[in-house]
Write an enzyme that holds these catalytic residues in place. Structure first.
Site, PDB file in Angstrom:
ATOM      1  N   LYS A  22       0.839  -1.205   0.000  1.00 47.39           N
ATOM      2  CA  LYS A  22       0.000   0.000   0.000  1.00 47.39           C
ATOM      3  C   LYS A  22       0.879   1.264   0.000  1.00 47.39           C
ATOM      4  O   LYS A  22       0.654   2.178  -0.791  1.00 47.39           O
ATOM      5  CB  LYS A  22      -0.884   0.028   1.240  1.00 47.39           C
ATOM      6  CG  LYS A  22      -1.541   1.380   1.514  1.00 47.39           C
ATOM      7  CD  LYS A  22      -2.420   1.391   2.726  1.00 47.39           C
ATOM      8  CE  LYS A  22      -1.716   1.825   3.969  1.00 47.39           C
ATOM      9  NZ  LYS A  22      -1.505   3.283   4.118  1.00 47.39           N
ATOM     10  N   ASN A  23       1.867   1.319   0.895  1.00 49.30           N
ATOM     11  CA  ASN A  23       2.610   2.571   1.057  1.00 49.30           C
ATOM     12  C   ASN A  23       3.589   2.838  -0.079  1.00 49.30           C
ATOM     13  O   ASN A  23       4.079   3.955  -0.221  1.00 49.30           O
ATOM     14  CB  ASN A  23       3.286   2.599   2.428  1.00 49.30           C
ATOM     15  CG  ASN A  23       2.242   2.764   3.527  1.00 49.30           C
ATOM     16  OD1 ASN A  23       1.101   3.126   3.251  1.00 49.30           O
ATOM     17  ND2 ASN A  23       2.614   2.464   4.754  1.00 49.30           N
ATOM     18  N   CYS A 117      -4.941   8.394   9.011  1.00 46.37           N
ATOM     19  CA  CYS A 117      -5.165   7.859  10.361  1.00 46.37           C
ATOM     20  C   CYS A 117      -4.806   8.916  11.411  1.00 46.37           C
ATOM     21  O   CYS A 117      -3.849   9.655  11.258  1.00 46.37           O
ATOM     22  CB  CYS A 117      -4.309   6.621  10.593  1.00 46.37           C
ATOM     23  SG  CYS A 117      -4.744   5.267   9.499  1.00 46.37           S
ATOM     24  N   ARG A 122       0.205  15.272  13.017  1.00 47.41           N
ATOM     25  CA  ARG A 122       0.914  14.795  11.814  1.00 47.41           C
ATOM     26  C   ARG A 122       1.326  16.016  10.990  1.00 47.41           C
ATOM     27  O   ARG A 122       0.717  16.352   9.995  1.00 47.41           O
ATOM     28  CB  ARG A 122       0.035  13.832  11.025  1.00 47.41           C
ATOM     29  CG  ARG A 122      -0.280  12.560  11.795  1.00 47.41           C
ATOM     30  CD  ARG A 122      -1.002  11.514  10.978  1.00 47.41           C
ATOM     31  NE  ARG A 122      -0.100  10.820  10.034  1.00 47.41           N
ATOM     32  CZ  ARG A 122      -0.495   9.780   9.291  1.00 47.41           C
ATOM     33  NH1 ARG A 122      -1.748   9.355   9.335  1.00 47.41           N
ATOM     34  NH2 ARG A 122       0.349   9.176   8.462  1.00 47.41           N
ATOM     35  N   PRO A 123       2.395  16.707  11.423  1.00 43.25           N
ATOM     36  CA  PRO A 123       2.808  17.942  10.733  1.00 43.25           C
ATOM     37  C   PRO A 123       3.417  17.643   9.364  1.00 43.25           C
ATOM     38  O   PRO A 123       3.752  16.489   9.057  1.00 43.25           O
ATOM     39  CB  PRO A 123       3.863  18.516  11.668  1.00 43.25           C
ATOM     40  CG  PRO A 123       4.406  17.349  12.400  1.00 43.25           C
ATOM     41  CD  PRO A 123       3.273  16.366  12.531  1.00 43.25           C
ATOM     42  N   ILE A 124       3.533  18.675   8.537  1.00 42.89           N
ATOM     43  CA  ILE A 124       4.211  18.498   7.244  1.00 42.89           C
ATOM     44  C   ILE A 124       5.308  19.542   7.069  1.00 42.89           C
ATOM     45  O   ILE A 124       5.685  19.891   5.951  1.00 42.89           O
ATOM     46  CB  ILE A 124       3.211  18.548   6.068  1.00 42.89           C
ATOM     47  CG1 ILE A 124       2.516  19.915   5.971  1.00 42.89           C
ATOM     48  CG2 ILE A 124       2.168  17.454   6.177  1.00 42.89           C
ATOM     49  CD1 ILE A 124       1.825  20.108   4.624  1.00 42.89           C
ATOM     50  N   ASP A 305       3.879   0.537  12.048  1.00 40.22           N
ATOM     51  CA  ASP A 305       2.609   0.051  11.492  1.00 40.22           C
ATOM     52  C   ASP A 305       2.305  -1.388  11.898  1.00 40.22           C
ATOM     53  O   ASP A 305       1.250  -1.913  11.566  1.00 40.22           O
ATOM     54  CB  ASP A 305       2.612   0.166   9.964  1.00 40.22           C
ATOM     55  CG  ASP A 305       2.649   1.619   9.541  1.00 40.22           C
ATOM     56  OD1 ASP A 305       2.988   1.881   8.378  1.00 40.22           O
ATOM     57  OD2 ASP A 305       2.356   2.486  10.384  1.00 40.22           O
ATOM     58  N   ARG A 397      -9.057   0.132   3.848  1.00 34.34           N
ATOM     59  CA  ARG A 397      -8.141   1.056   3.161  1.00 34.34           C
ATOM     60  C   ARG A 397      -6.841   0.359   2.804  1.00 34.34           C
ATOM     61  O   ARG A 397      -6.166   0.756   1.872  1.00 34.34           O
ATOM     62  CB  ARG A 397      -7.800   2.233   4.088  1.00 34.34           C
ATOM     63  CG  ARG A 397      -8.885   3.229   4.281  1.00 34.34           C
ATOM     64  CD  ARG A 397      -8.383   4.410   5.070  1.00 34.34           C
ATOM     65  NE  ARG A 397      -7.118   4.907   4.519  1.00 34.34           N
ATOM     66  CZ  ARG A 397      -6.345   5.798   5.154  1.00 34.34           C
ATOM     67  NH1 ARG A 397      -6.711   6.251   6.333  1.00 34.34           N
ATOM     68  NH2 ARG A 397      -5.229   6.223   4.623  1.00 34.34           N
TER      69      ARG A 397
HETATM   70  C1  EPZ Z   1       3.978   7.041   6.624  1.00 33.94           C
HETATM   71  O1  EPZ Z   1       3.269   8.107   7.236  1.00 33.94           O
HETATM   72  C2  EPZ Z   1       3.000   5.888   6.501  1.00 33.94           C
HETATM   73  N1  EPZ Z   1       1.896   6.294   5.624  1.00 33.94           N
HETATM   74  C3  EPZ Z   1       2.473   5.505   7.877  1.00 33.94           C
HETATM   75  O2  EPZ Z   1       1.702   4.321   7.698  1.00 33.94           O
HETATM   76  C4  EPZ Z   1       3.642   5.163   8.803  1.00 33.94           C
HETATM   77  O3  EPZ Z   1       3.134   4.987  10.112  1.00 33.94           O
HETATM   78  C5  EPZ Z   1       4.691   6.275   8.791  1.00 33.94           C
HETATM   79  O4  EPZ Z   1       5.074   6.604   7.448  1.00 33.94           O
HETATM   80  C6  EPZ Z   1       5.961   5.863   9.536  1.00 33.94           C
HETATM   81  O5  EPZ Z   1       6.506   4.726   8.931  1.00 33.94           O
HETATM   82  C7  EPZ Z   1       2.104   6.222   4.294  1.00 33.94           C
HETATM   83  O6  EPZ Z   1       3.170   5.837   3.832  1.00 33.94           O
HETATM   84  C8  EPZ Z   1       0.938   6.635   3.429  1.00 33.94           C
HETATM   85  P1  EPZ Z   1       6.315  10.140   8.746  1.00 33.94           P
HETATM   86  P2  EPZ Z   1       3.948   9.590   7.271  1.00 33.94           P
HETATM   87  O7  EPZ Z   1       6.356  11.405   7.963  1.00 33.94           O
HETATM   88  O8  EPZ Z   1       4.750   9.765   6.053  1.00 33.94           O
HETATM   89  C9  EPZ Z   1       7.002  13.403  12.140  1.00 33.94           C
HETATM   90  C10 EPZ Z   1      -0.161   2.934   7.675  1.00 33.94           C
HETATM   91  O9  EPZ Z   1      -0.677   2.347   8.642  1.00 33.94           O
HETATM   92  N2  EPZ Z   1       6.953  14.380  11.035  1.00 33.94           N
HETATM   93  O10 EPZ Z   1       7.369   9.112   8.497  1.00 33.94           O
HETATM   94  O11 EPZ Z   1       2.868  10.560   7.583  1.00 33.94           O
HETATM   95  C11 EPZ Z   1       5.659  12.735  12.392  1.00 33.94           C
HETATM   96  O12 EPZ Z   1       4.864  13.515  13.264  1.00 33.94           O
HETATM   97  C12 EPZ Z   1       0.280   4.361   7.841  1.00 33.94           C
HETATM   98  O13 EPZ Z   1       0.067   2.426   6.550  1.00 33.94           O
HETATM   99  C13 EPZ Z   1       7.234  15.716  11.308  1.00 33.94           C
HETATM  100  O14 EPZ Z   1       7.516  16.085  12.448  1.00 33.94           O
HETATM  101  O15 EPZ Z   1       4.894   9.443   8.537  1.00 33.94           O
HETATM  102  C14 EPZ Z   1       6.057  11.414  13.005  1.00 33.94           C
HETATM  103  O16 EPZ Z   1       6.308  11.602  14.391  1.00 33.94           O
HETATM  104  C15 EPZ Z   1      -0.167   4.955   9.157  1.00 33.94           C
HETATM  105  N3  EPZ Z   1       7.199  16.615  10.291  1.00 33.94           N
HETATM  106  C16 EPZ Z   1       7.379  11.092  12.311  1.00 33.94           C
HETATM  107  O17 EPZ Z   1       7.843  12.322  11.749  1.00 33.94           O
HETATM  108  C17 EPZ Z   1       6.907  16.243   8.987  1.00 33.94           C
HETATM  109  O18 EPZ Z   1       6.906  17.112   8.093  1.00 33.94           O
HETATM  110  C18 EPZ Z   1       7.270  10.065  11.183  1.00 33.94           C
HETATM  111  O19 EPZ Z   1       6.256  10.509  10.304  1.00 33.94           O
HETATM  112  C19 EPZ Z   1       6.618  14.885   8.737  1.00 33.94           C
HETATM  113  C20 EPZ Z   1       6.651  13.976   9.776  1.00 33.94           C
END
Ligand code: EPZ
Length: 427
Positions: A22-23, A117, A122-124, A305, A397
């Site tokens: 999926k991811n 989820c 979940r900042p960007i 996950d 999903r």
């Molecule tokens: C991806 O989410 C996955 N989703 C998530 O899987 C997974 O839990 C996560 O990566 C970690 O492996 C998809 O791939 C669609 P991150 P993502 O950016 O990209 C912080 C599932 O069940 N962060 O790696 O949103 C954030 O808050 C889903 O399939 C910032 O601070 O996760 C977190 O603490 C749920 N600023 C950490 O980084 C940012 O700009 C990791 O988040 C981005 C993230």
């Protein structure tokens, strides 16, 4: 409304076939925008996140058609408007990958903030940091994240935190930027490597994906490709914990064992017997489950996950286990649902103390997010008695044909549709 009805207690036996990741799929599908051409993608999982992304592409003017059950042809030559509205973007997290893809192709992007989820903030900010480093101006107004750049130039970007999403989005924006981009502290998940391989098959020049330093030499033109998505590491891990939880013996086919190492290691510690083959893995559990401690970390650590599924497994292990969530702020909300099934788990922020019980008992529970929902399915399959799980749209999903795959290995599970409100009468 739909719900799962599960009669638990059967040890599951047989073979299950893993679908495409999926991811990886939710990053590769938006990436097709980068080539005004036709891409054929194989091993695409039939899940609702993918269907929504295909609808977004069709709304943009792309032509998307299935050539076979899991093979899709995507023609993005006619895309004009780099816009993803709220109505589409809010359904999933990955809609924000269109920001990087549109920037890479058009130098402009207008995408409504994503959904996904809910387990904490979940900042960007890291995505935006990368786009700005590449020369884009990013604003947020009228419900859109707007990114614009007359010309994108390679940059040296250091992520403050390891982020899968930011690594994906910056790769998408950088592949056609002029010059060299170096991305440090990058995520190393298998789906990052798969995206990089996909982009390179379209003519990009990306090196180092899977390590924490990714180098991207910008190219002017990218072309169509024919590409198979890797098997889903988390779907495979989920069937591994389901086999362990039910005391069964399941051969999980179409996997890459190396992607499952952290999960395999933990299940062996918990008392499972695991045999690895070239593209399959067999999980058996005959004796009691042992307690073990888990901390989730970015790849190659134990995947976040898989945290709900592993915590749920440990809730029926002998002894007390500690589970620490190292990635998300609030990913234990599902524990209240497990309490309804007799689990003895205490949560304090990012740490759960899991006191194993003999067996869980069936109950009426709700899926709160994708992996929490499938963990409840796992709990119900191992529990004594009948469970009903609501809000199963979360589970659908990310798991292709969950009912069919589970029934094939002996699970007593069915999906029931009830008129809205009927459930409330029985509440
Ligand atoms: C991806 O989410 C996955 N989703 C998530 O899987 C997974 O839990 C996560 O990566 C970690 O492996 C998809 O791939 C669609 P991150 P993502 O950016 O990209 C912080 C599932 O069940 N962060 O790696 O949103 C954030 O808050 C889903 O399939 C910032 O601070 O996760 C977190 O603490 C749920 N600023 C950490 O980084 C940012 O700009 C990791 O988040 C981005 C993230």
């Amino acid at each position: 409304m739909e719900k799962y009805v599960i009669n638990g207690g059967n040890a599951l036996h047989g073979e299950v076939e893993i679908s495409g990741a999926k991811n990886a799929a939710v990053a590769i599908i938006p990436a097709t925008v980068l080539a005004q051409d036709i891409c054929v993608i194989e091993n695409v999982p039939n899940i609702s996140d993918v269907s929504i992304l295909f609808q977004i592409l069709r709304d943009l003017g792309a032509n998307v058609r299935y050539l076979a059950k899991n093979t899709v042809e995507i023609d993005t030559r006619n895309i004009r408007e780099p816009v993803v509205p709220y109505e589409s973007a809010r359904h999933l997290r990955a809609s924000y990958y269109f920001l990087g893809a549109f920037l890479g192709r058009f130098g402009e992007a207008h995408v409504s903030p994503p959904g996904g989820c809910n387990f904490g903030v979940r900042p960007i900010d890291q995505h935006i940091k990368g786009f700005e480093a590449l020369g884009a101006t990013v604003t947020t107004d009228y419900g859109f994240i707007n990114a614009q750049s007359d010309e994108m130039f390679g940059a040296h970007i250091y992520l403050d935190v390891v982020s899968v999403g930011a690594t994906v989005n910056i790769m998408l924006a950088a592949v056609r930027a002029k010059g060299l981009t170096i991305l440090e502290n990058a995520a190393k998940e298998p789906h990052i490597v798969d995206l990089a391989n996909f982009l390179n098959s379209m003519g990009a020049d990306i090196r180092g994906a899977g390590t924490d330093v990714i180098k991207i030499h910008g190219v002017d033109i990218m072309h169509g490709t024919n590409y198979p998505i890797i098997p889903d590491q988390i779907e495979a891990g989920t069937y591994m914990t389901i086999a362990a939880a039910t005391g069964g013996d399941v051969l999980i086919k179409n996997v890459i064992p190396k992607h499952l190492e952290a999960i395999t290691d933990k299940l062996i510690q918990a008392g499972c017997e695991i045999e690895e083959y070239d593209d399959s893995i067999r999980v058996r559990r005959t004796g009691v489950l042992n307690k073990t401690n888990v901390k989730t970390l970015p790849h190659p650590g134990f995947p976040t996950d898989m945290q709900p599924q592993m915590t749920t497994l440990l809730s029926i292990a002998q002894g007390t286990s500690i589970v620490t969530e190292g990635v998300w702020d609030n990913r234990f909300k599902y524990v209240d649902e497990l309490h309804r099934m007799g689990a003895k788990i205490q949560v304090d922020g990012k740490v759960a103390v899991v006191e194993g019980v003999e067996q869980l008992s069936g109950a009426q529970v709700k899926a709160l997010d994708l992996r929490a929902g499938v963990a409840l399915v796992q709990a119900a399959l191992s529990a004594k008695g009948t469970s009903e799980i609501e809000d199963i749209h979360w589970v659908e999903r990310g798991y292709e044909d969950l009912i069919g795959k589970l029934q094939k290995i002996g699970a007593d599970i069915k999906k029931v549709t009830i008129p809205d409100g009927a459930f409330a009468k029985n509440a």
